[in-house]
Design a protein around this motif. Structure first.
Motif, PDB file in Angstrom:
ATOM      1  N   THR A 213       0.824  -1.209   0.000  1.00 42.43           N
ATOM      2  CA  THR A 213       0.000   0.000   0.000  1.00 42.43           C
ATOM      3  C   THR A 213       0.855   1.254   0.000  1.00 42.43           C
ATOM      4  OG1 THR A 213      -1.798  -1.132   1.185  1.00 42.43           O
ATOM      5  CG2 THR A 213      -1.769   1.279   1.264  1.00 42.43           C
ATOM      6  N   ALA A 216       2.930   1.813  -3.145  1.00 36.03           N
ATOM      7  CA  ALA A 216       2.093   2.383  -4.205  1.00 36.03           C
ATOM      8  C   ALA A 216       1.901   3.883  -4.003  1.00 36.03           C
ATOM      9  CB  ALA A 216       0.738   1.680  -4.221  1.00 36.03           C
ATOM     10  N   LEU A 273      -8.237   1.288  -1.139  1.00 39.26           N
ATOM     11  CA  LEU A 273      -7.402   0.789  -2.237  1.00 39.26           C
ATOM     12  C   LEU A 273      -8.083   0.974  -3.588  1.00 39.26           C
ATOM     13  CD1 LEU A 273      -6.019  -2.475  -0.583  1.00 39.26           C
ATOM     14  CD2 LEU A 273      -4.758  -0.358  -1.033  1.00 39.26           C
ATOM     15  N   ILE A 274      -9.388   0.737  -3.651  1.00 39.05           N
ATOM     16  CA  ILE A 274     -10.123   0.934  -4.906  1.00 39.05           C
ATOM     17  C   ILE A 274     -10.066   2.395  -5.339  1.00 39.05           C
ATOM     18  CG2 ILE A 274     -12.408   0.894  -5.979  1.00 39.05           C
ATOM     19  CD1 ILE A 274     -11.168  -1.866  -5.737  1.00 39.05           C
ATOM     20  N   ILE A 277      -6.602   3.366  -6.686  1.00 41.30           N
ATOM     21  CA  ILE A 277      -6.415   2.978  -8.090  1.00 41.30           C
ATOM     22  C   ILE A 277      -7.115   3.982  -9.001  1.00 41.30           C
ATOM     23  CG2 ILE A 277      -7.147   1.327  -9.863  1.00 41.30           C
ATOM     24  CD1 ILE A 277      -6.430  -0.919  -8.106  1.00 41.30           C
ATOM     25  N   HIS A 280      -5.225   7.303  -9.404  1.00 39.44           N
ATOM     26  CA  HIS A 280      -4.023   7.202 -10.229  1.00 39.44           C
ATOM     27  C   HIS A 280      -4.362   7.086 -11.707  1.00 39.44           C
ATOM     28  CE1 HIS A 280      -1.899   6.581  -6.406  1.00 39.44           C
ATOM     29  NE2 HIS A 280      -0.815   6.907  -7.077  1.00 39.44           N
ATOM     30  N   LEU A 281      -5.448   6.428 -12.020  1.00 40.44           N
ATOM     31  CA  LEU A 281      -5.882   6.356 -13.417  1.00 40.44           C
ATOM     32  C   LEU A 281      -6.296   7.738 -13.920  1.00 40.44           C
ATOM     33  CD1 LEU A 281      -7.925   3.008 -13.426  1.00 40.44           C
ATOM     34  CD2 LEU A 281      -5.614   3.410 -14.309  1.00 40.44           C
ATOM     35  N   TRP A 359       1.612   4.085 -13.338  1.00 40.41           N
ATOM     36  CA  TRP A 359       1.416   2.643 -13.538  1.00 40.41           C
ATOM     37  C   TRP A 359       2.220   1.825 -12.536  1.00 40.41           C
ATOM     38  CZ3 TRP A 359      -2.738   1.428 -15.926  1.00 40.41           C
ATOM     39  CH2 TRP A 359      -3.251   2.272 -16.913  1.00 40.41           C
ATOM     40  N   SER A 361       2.456   2.641  -9.444  1.00 42.56           N
ATOM     41  CA  SER A 361       1.569   2.636  -8.287  1.00 42.56           C
ATOM     42  C   SER A 361       0.397   1.684  -8.484  1.00 42.56           C
ATOM     43  CB  SER A 361       1.040   4.054  -8.013  1.00 42.56           C
ATOM     44  OG  SER A 361       2.077   4.920  -7.624  1.00 42.56           O
ATOM     45  N   VAL A 362      -0.176   1.689  -9.668  1.00 42.40           N
ATOM     46  CA  VAL A 362      -1.338   0.833  -9.949  1.00 42.40           C
ATOM     47  C   VAL A 362      -0.981  -0.635  -9.761  1.00 42.40           C
ATOM     48  CG1 VAL A 362      -2.903   0.039 -11.764  1.00 42.40           C
ATOM     49  CG2 VAL A 362      -2.472   2.484 -11.472  1.00 42.40           C
ATOM     50  N   ILE A 365      -0.817  -1.304  -5.984  1.00 39.35           N
ATOM     51  CA  ILE A 365      -2.145  -1.293  -5.366  1.00 39.35           C
ATOM     52  C   ILE A 365      -2.878  -2.593  -5.677  1.00 39.35           C
ATOM     53  CG2 ILE A 365      -4.365  -0.098  -5.188  1.00 39.35           C
ATOM     54  CD1 ILE A 365      -2.871   2.445  -6.176  1.00 39.35           C
ATOM     55  N   THR A 366      -2.727  -3.079  -6.899  1.00 36.96           N
ATOM     56  CA  THR A 366      -3.342  -4.355  -7.274  1.00 36.96           C
ATOM     57  C   THR A 366      -2.821  -5.480  -6.391  1.00 36.96           C
ATOM     58  OG1 THR A 366      -3.553  -3.588  -9.569  1.00 36.96           O
ATOM     59  CG2 THR A 366      -3.753  -5.963  -9.169  1.00 36.96           C
TER      60      THR A 366
END
Length: 380
Positions: A213, A216, A273-274, A277, A280-281, A359, A361-362, A365-366
């Motif tokens: 976490t 990210a 977390l959701i 994400i 960041h997108l 990306w 970070s993404v 996070i995943t």
């Protein structure tokens, strides 16, 4: 130490030491230019600090376990003050790097004592709220420390940002010395911390969750100033204003995280977390547009600010006993993650460019989401 006033005094010290650690984020481009080093190498000023905290945190707690707690807090803030003053007059990058290492050894000492005081002097149902007061010092560093350091660098020089940080630590030192009463030792030696607790599957799962976490979070945030400068095309004053905005809304995010973690720990972590994400997108697709980035930064600060608190509550609720040591273990984990995030971000910039840094970070996070889901199914 049941008064909230004492927790706010401790939070003032957290503000000082955290501004020292993260204050360089906003001035990395200027330092890179001044010392003629690439931005990813300048990032070592953040990552080396975090790495020292990560490697030596628990050992420092064990080493100073018999010392008076208030004296340790005061001594730590003295060292932070002196190190910042010295950093302002250093003309060699590697000497500056070494000067950043010195206070890092005492960072986990202050953090661990402060968090353990908050946990020991609150009821179970109010634990998250008490810890959130300590973490408000971290949020305040984001609100004021980082943007003010950035603004000072833009108005005067990068050296002035270190002098400002020294002044903040002097204020924190005065507050702790004048208003904080004596703190009793925990009475439990960290060395006797039960090995079964350290081997706890739940504890290790939450440490890995915290690691992914925070990695990210700092993979992108660690280079926020560089992103805003080169992708969003903002100038120094605009960047400092964005950092201030980021931290201001973070005050509310930290408070929200503290309120919900005490009642819905899994749900709060999952939603965090959701949303992380998602933000960041948005940064990836709208980072080059000035106006949209203002709104995105507001949302980013609101979500980002709760990350450390959420991770801390997950880790410290995994076991009981020796609160200072378990908090130092969390602090080490968190700073390993800051180091990893900074290094990962620097690697991503050098290979894929600053525009695509989100990306990194993404991906992390995943990984954190997968760990959280596995924890829910296998442990809880």
């Amino acid at each position: 130490m049941k008064s909230k006033r004492n927790l706010y005094v401790l939070a003032l010290g957290v503000f000082g030491i955290t501004t020292t650690e993260f204050g360089v984020i906003g001035v990395l481009p200027e330092i890179a230019s001044a010392f003629h080093v690439p931005i990813d190498k300048a990032g070592w000023l953040l990552s080396i600090f975090a790495l020292i905290v990560a490697l030596f945190g628990p050992f420092m707690i064990i080493l100073f376990s018999s010392f008076k707690r208030k004296n340790l807090l005061v001594a730590s803030l003295c060292i932070f003050t002196v190190a910042n003053i010295l950093s302002a007059y250093i003309t060699n990058f590697y000497i500056l790097l070494a000067a950043r290492m010195i206070p890092a050894f005492f960072h986990p000492v202050y953090w661990s004592i402060s968090l353990s005081v908050a946990e020991k002097n609150s009821t179970p149902e109010n634990k998250s709220k008490a810890v959130s007061i300590i973490f408000s010092g971290l949020t305040l560093a984001t609100v004021l420390g980082v943007p003010l350091a950035t603004l000072m660098s833009d108005l005067f020089s990068w050296q002035s940002s270190f002098l400002l940080t020294a002044f903040i630590n002097i204020l924190a030192l005065a507050g702790v010395q004048l208003f904080l009463p004596s703190i009793q030792n925990t009475g439990e030696s960290p060395i006797r911390f039960s090995s079964t607790r350290v081997q706890s599957k739940c504890l290790w799962t939450n440490l890995f969750l915290a690691f992914f976490t925070i990695t990210a979070m700092y993979s992108t945030y660690g280079y926020m100033a560089d992103f805003l400068k080169n992708v969003s095309l903002m100038n120094g004053r605009q960047i400092s204003m964005m950092l201030f905005l980021f931290g201001t809304v973070g005050v509310f995010g930290n408070k929200m995280a503290g309120n919900y973690m005490s009642r819905f720990p899994f749900e709060t972590t999952f939603i965090f977390l959701i949303l992380l994400i998602g933000i960041h997108l948005l940064i990836c697709y709208y980072g080059g547009f000035f106006i949209p980035m203002i709104g995105i930064i507001c949302f980013w600060g609101l979500i980002h600010s709760g990350g450390f608190l959420i991770s801390n509550i997950n880790v410290t609720s995994s076991t009981s006993g020796s609160p200072e040591l378990i908090n130092s273990i969390f602090t080490s984990c968190g700073n390993f993650a800051v180091t990893a995030g900074t290094l990962l971000g620097g690697f991503w910039i050098s290979h894929y460019g600053i525009k695509n840094i989100v990306w990194s970070s993404v991906i992390c996070i995943t990984g954190a989401l997968l760990i959280l889901i596995l924890k829910k199914k296998l442990i809880e």
